[in-house]
Design an enzyme around this catalytic site. Structure first.
Site, PDB file in Angstrom:
ATOM      1  N   GLY A 196     -29.704  27.253  21.995  1.00 34.13           N
ATOM      2  CA  GLY A 196     -28.659  28.964  21.563  1.00 34.13           C
ATOM      3  C   GLY A 196     -27.489  28.929  20.310  1.00 34.13           C
ATOM      4  N   GLU A 198     -26.139  30.460  18.260  1.00 33.69           N
ATOM      5  CA  GLU A 198     -26.345  31.581  16.701  1.00 33.69           C
ATOM      6  C   GLU A 198     -26.453  32.819  17.691  1.00 33.69           C
ATOM      7  OE1 GLU A 198     -27.856  28.181  16.402  1.00 33.69           O
ATOM      8  OE2 GLU A 198     -26.316  26.779  15.765  1.00 33.69           O
ATOM      9  N   ASP A 320     -20.637  23.924  12.705  1.00 28.70           N
ATOM     10  CA  ASP A 320     -22.151  23.812  14.151  1.00 28.70           C
ATOM     11  C   ASP A 320     -22.368  22.390  13.328  1.00 28.70           C
ATOM     12  OD1 ASP A 320     -24.613  23.546  14.618  1.00 28.70           O
ATOM     13  OD2 ASP A 320     -25.348  24.146  12.937  1.00 28.70           O
ATOM     14  N   ASN A 407     -30.825  15.701  11.612  1.00 24.64           N
ATOM     15  CA  ASN A 407     -30.757  16.011  11.964  1.00 24.64           C
ATOM     16  C   ASN A 407     -31.540  16.376  13.188  1.00 24.64           C
ATOM     17  OD1 ASN A 407     -31.891  19.036  13.080  1.00 24.64           O
ATOM     18  ND2 ASN A 407     -30.330  19.864  11.429  1.00 24.64           N
ATOM     19  N   TRP A 408     -32.931  16.848  13.457  1.00 21.29           N
ATOM     20  CA  TRP A 408     -33.245  16.207  15.167  1.00 21.29           C
ATOM     21  C   TRP A 408     -34.487  15.341  14.948  1.00 21.29           C
ATOM     22  CZ3 TRP A 408     -38.453  17.062  14.778  1.00 21.29           C
ATOM     23  CH2 TRP A 408     -38.570  18.367  14.674  1.00 21.29           C
ATOM     24  N   CYS A 625     -36.253  33.390  10.311  1.00 24.53           N
ATOM     25  CA  CYS A 625     -37.678  33.001  10.236  1.00 24.53           C
ATOM     26  C   CYS A 625     -38.510  33.523   8.794  1.00 24.53           C
ATOM     27  CB  CYS A 625     -38.668  34.110  11.318  1.00 24.53           C
ATOM     28  SG  CYS A 625     -38.066  33.811  13.088  1.00 24.53           S
TER      29      CYS A 625
HETATM   30 CA    CA Z   1     -26.378  24.982  15.727  1.00 29.02          CA
END
Ligand code: CA
Length: 695
Positions: A196, A198, A320, A407-408, A625
Site C-alpha cells: 500500500g 502509494e 520510497d 528491488n524484490w 498500469c
Molecule cells: Ca513503495
C-alpha cells in the site's frame, strides 16, 4: 541417464533422501524448513528458513550445464504476470500465477493435479484498481498450502485436493491495501503483511495466524497510530517519539509487503518494513524525526510478535527507499570471528551485514551507484546524508530512484563461494515537490499520489541499466559483475554445482559460473522473465524450474524502459518450463516481440489544455498500469494503440461500466466525464507525439 551413472557418487547424495521420501512423505515443519542439507524439495519461499536460495544439488554443475534441455513445459494462457517462486514437496510443485490462482502440478511430468481460483475479481470490486495481478508465492506447512490474495485474504488449501480449509480477511476491505507477497510459516503459524502507501493512508502491520485454524495469533504494527488512542505496546510508544505532526492522518506507512524471514536459532522473525505513507516526509512528519519503524529490519519474537530489536536503514525516509527486500541468514566469519549474520540489500543501495543475535550493524557498503548518502557512520549505524538529497532546494536528481538499487527480485547466497548474487539496478530519481503544497496535501483514496514527483513523465528506454553482481559480504566488495538487459531482471538461484541461474528481461535464462560469472549456458524463452528459478530432484534427476511471465511493478509503471523488450500485453503466452540434463522436449513457439504502434486518427484534434489536464488524471488513475506517459510496459494494453480511446461509447463502457473487468480492467466510476475526455486528449497527444518513435 548416462551423465547420472558417471556422476554416481553425486547422484547417491540425491537418491538417499528420495528413498526415504518414498517410504514416508515429508512432514513440512520447522525441522524440515530448517534443514539446509536436503535438496530434493524446495519447501519455502527462499528454499529453507534461511532464505539463501542455495541448493545442495550438484547433478547439474559447471561441467555439464551445457547439456541442460527442456524436460517438460506447461502453458498458462490465462495468466499474465508470473513472479512466483514455486515450491516442491515430494514430487509435487505448488505455485501461484495471476490473481493468486494456485496450481499443484506433478513435478516430473507437468500434469496439473488441481487448481484453485480465489476469484479475486468477484470480491475485489472497485478496489481492483490497485490490485496488480502478480503474486510471489505460496507457503506450505504440514499438508496445507497457504496463499494470500491481492484483495487481502489468506487462504489455507488442502495440499492433496486443493480444497479450501479456511480463509481469513487480513485487512479491512475499505483500505487501499493489497497483497502480492508470499506468506511465511513457522511454529504452526502463518505470517502475512501487505502493500500500500502509494494509494492512500496506510499504516503497516504483519499478522500471524494459527496454521490449522486461521485464528489470529498476533499482530505487530510497524508505525505508531494516534497517541490519543493509546499505544499497542512499548515499541509503539518508543517509535512515536520519532514522529512529528499528525502522521497518523496519513497512515505513516511501513507496510510489510515482501521480506520476512524466520530464524530457527533465535525463534524470531525478521520483517523488512516499507517506505513512508506518503513518501515525502515534509507532509508525513513535517518536523522531521527518524519515523520508526519505517525502512527497518525489525526482529520480533516468533511466538508472541513482541519487539526484540530493530535496525533502520533510512531514518526519516523521503525517497520510497523501503527495506522490504529479502532477508538472508548465514553463518559468516568476519575478522576471524563467527557472526550469526543477517544480510540485506534494500532499495537504498547499501549492502548491510547485521549481527542478528543483537541487531548491531557489522558492516555496510554501497553495492551500486548511490549518492543520497556518502556512507554509513559505523559508530552510530546511521547514513551520512548529502545536502540537497531531500530535495529541500527544489528538483533534485538522486541515486538511486524509487525502483532502488535492488528491488524484490531475490538475491541468493552460495555457501561454497561465499558470494551473494544480486540483481542490481542503476537508475536515478528526479524528486520534486514544488507542484504540491505540503500543508494542504491530503492522502489519496485509491489513487496514486506519493506526495512527490519522481519523474515528471516517462524516461527514455536507457534511463536505467542493470547488472548481476556477485558481492562478497565479508569483504563488502564486488567480486564480479555482468551487465543484464534493461532494468528488470529476475531473482537468482545458486547451487552446489557451482552455478548461478538468472532469468532476464530479454527472455533468456542464463547459467553463470558462480565463482567467475562466466556464461556457461543460456536459452531464449521468448518472454521477459521476472520469477526466480528453483531446483529440485525426483527419482535421481535434478530439475530446474522457471516461470516465464513478465511481471512486477516495472512491467506496469516502467514505460519505455519496460516496453523496449517487446513483451506487449497479450502477445506472448505465459509458461512454466522445467529443465534437466539431456532434456529433449521441445517448446511451443513464442510469438516474436511486438511493439505498440500508436493508432493514427487524422480527424482527432488534440486540445493542448485538455491534454495537459488529462496528464494529471492519467498519472493518478491510469499510469500505474498503462505506463507513466502512455507507453505501456506490457502489463496492460498500450492505449496509444487502442481503438477504444477513439470511440467514446466504448470508452464509457470500459471505464464506467466495467466491460473489460473480467480481463483485469477495473471500474473508475469516480472519474468525471470531463476528466475522461481529458485523458482521451492526453493519450491522443502522446500517440501523435510518439508515433514515429517506436522501434
Ligand atoms: Ca513503495
Amino acid at each position: 541417464m548416462r551423465e547420472l551413472m558417471i556422476r554416481g557418487a553425486l547422484a547417491a547424495a540425491i537418491l538417499l533422501p528420495l528413498a526415504s521420501h518414498a517410504a514416508a512423505p515429508t512432514v513440512v515443519d520447522d525441522a524440515a524448513l530448517g534443514d539446509q542439507t536436503q535438496g530434493h524439495n524446495w519447501l519455502g519461499y527462499g528454499r529453507t528458513h534461511h532464505e539463501q536460495r542455495f541448493s545442495p544439488l550438484d547433478q547439474v554443475n559447471a561441467g555439464n550445464v551445457g547439456k541442460l534441455g527442456v524436460a517438460w513445459s506447461l502453458d498458462l494462457p490465462e495468466d499474465r504476470s508470473l513472479t512466483a517462486t514455486p515450491l516442491v514437496v515430494d514430487g509435487v510443485m505448488y505455485f501461484n500465477g495471476s490473481y493468486a490462482r494456485t496450481r499443484a502440478v506433478d513435478a516430473k511430468t507437468g500434469k496439473i493435479l488441481w487448481e484453485h481460483d480465489p476469484k479475486v475479481f468477484e470480491t475485489a470490486e472497485d478496489r481492483a484498481r490497485i490490485l496488480w495481478d502478480w503474486n510471489r508465492g505460496v507457503a506450505y506447512w504440514k499438508g496445507m498450502v497457504y496463499v494470500a490474495t491481492p484483495d487481502g485474504r489468506l487462504i489455507a488449501l488442502d495440499a492433496k485436493s486443493g480444497q479450501e480449509v479456511w480463509a481469513a480477511q487480513t485487512f479491512e476491505p475499505s483500505k487501499p491495501l493489497f497483497i502480492s507477497g508470499a506468506p511465511r510459516v513457522f511454529r504452526d503459524k502463518v505470517l502475512i503483511g501487505n502493500g500500500g502507501t502509494e494509494w492512500g493512508a496506510a499504516r503497516g502491520f504483519v499478522t500471524a495466524y494459527d496454521a490449522a485454524t486461521g485464528k489470529q495469533a498476533w499482530r505487530f504494527w510497524t508505525v505508531p497510530g494516534n497517541p490519543a488512542d493509546g499505544f499497542e505496546n512499548k515499541a509503539m510508544e518508543m517509535a512515536a517519539k520519532t514522529w512529528t505532526g499528525e502522521w497518523w492522518k496519513f497512515g505513516g506507512g511501513g507496510t510489510v509487503w515482501h521480506g520476512m524471514t524466520y530464524d530457527p536459532e533465535f525463534n524470531r522473525v525478521y520483517i523488512g518494513t516499507g517506505n513512508g505513507s506518503p513518501w515525502n516526509q515534509k507532509m508525513r512528519s513535517p518536523g522531521g524525526g527518524d519515523n520508526l519503524f519505517l525502512c527497518s529490519i525489525v526482529a520480533l519474537d516468533a511466538d508472541t510478535g513482541e519487539y526484540v530489536w530493530h535496525y533502520q536503514t533510512v531514518p526519516g525516509e523521503t525517497w520510497d527507499y523501503n527495506s522490504n527486500m529479502d532477508i538472508v541468514l548465514a553463518d559468516l566469519v568476519i575478522e576471524d570471528k563467527p557472526v550469526k549474520a543477517l544480510m540485506h540489500a534494500p532499495k537504498n543501495g547499501y549492502f548491510y551485514v547485521i549481527d542478528r543475535s543483537t541487531g548491531k550493524l557489522v558492516s555496510a557498503k554501497p553495492f551500486g551507484k548511490v549518492d543520497w548518502a556518502t556512507g554509513i557512520d559505523m559508530t552510530t549505524g546511521r547514513p551520512i546524508e548529502r545536502e540537497g538529497a531531500r530535495y529541500e532546494d527544489g528538483e533534485e536528481i538522486v541515486w538511486p530512484g524509487p525502483f532502488g538499487t535492488h528491488n524484490w527480485p531475490a538475491m541468493s547466497f552460495n555457501q561454497d563461494t561465499g558470494l551473494v548474487y544480486i540483481p542490481s539496478i542503476e537508475m536515478a530519481g528526479v524528486y520534486n515537490d514544488k507542484y504540491t503544497k505540503p500543508q494542504a496535501w491530503k492522502s489519496p483514496d485509491f489513487k496514486f499520489d506519493p506526495g512527490v514527483d519522481f519523474l515528471r513523465a516517462d524516461g527514455p528506454a536507457d534511463w536505467g541499466s542493470s547488472s548481476l553482481r556477485a558481492w562478497d559480504p565479508v569483504q563488502q566488495k564486488l567480486v564480479w559483475e555482468v551487465p543484464t538487459p534493461g532494468v528488470w531482471n529476475a531473482g537468482t538461484l545458486t547451487t552446489k554445482g557451482g552455478l548461478v541461474f538468472q532469468g532476464r528481461a530479454d527472455g533468456k535464462l542464463v547459467a553463470y559460473a558462480a565463482d567467475t560469472g562466466k556464461v556457461l549456458w543460456d536459452i531464449s524463452l521468448g518472454l521477459g522473465i521476472s520469477a526466480p528459478a528453483v531446483t529440485y530432484a525426483i527419482d535421481g534427476t535434478q530439475y530446474i524450474a522457471q516461470l516465464v511471465g513478465w511481471g512486477g511493478s516495472m512491467t506496469a509503471t516502467g514505460g519505455n524502459m519496460a516496453a523496449q523488450h517487446g513483451w506487449s500485453y497479450g502477445a506472448q503466452p505465459r509458461r512454466l518450463v522445467v529443465f534437466a540434463l539431456d532434456g529433449k522436449a521441445s517448446l511451443p513457439k513464442m510469438p516474436a516481440p511486438v511493439f505498440a504502434k500508436p493508432l493514427h486518427d487524422a480527424e482527432f484534434v488534440v486540445f493542448e489544455e485538455l491534454a495537459e489536464r488529462g496528464s494529471f488524471v492519467w498519472k493518478e488513475s491510469c499510469g500505474m498500469c498503462h505506463g507513466p506517459a502512455g507507453t505501456a510496459g506490457g502489463f496492460a494494453p498500450d492505449l496509444r494503440a487502442s481503438a477504444v480511446m477513439l470511440d467514446k461509447k466504448a470508452l464509457h463502457q470500459v471505464v464506467f461500466d466495467g466491460a473489460l473487468r473480467a480481463r483485469g480492467m477495473p471500474n473508475f466510476k469516480d472519474v468525471s466525464e470531463g476528466d475522461l475526455e481529458a485523458v482521451q486528449h492526453f493519450i491522443r497527444r502522446e500517440a501523435h507525439k510518439q508515433q514515429l518513435n517506436t522501434p
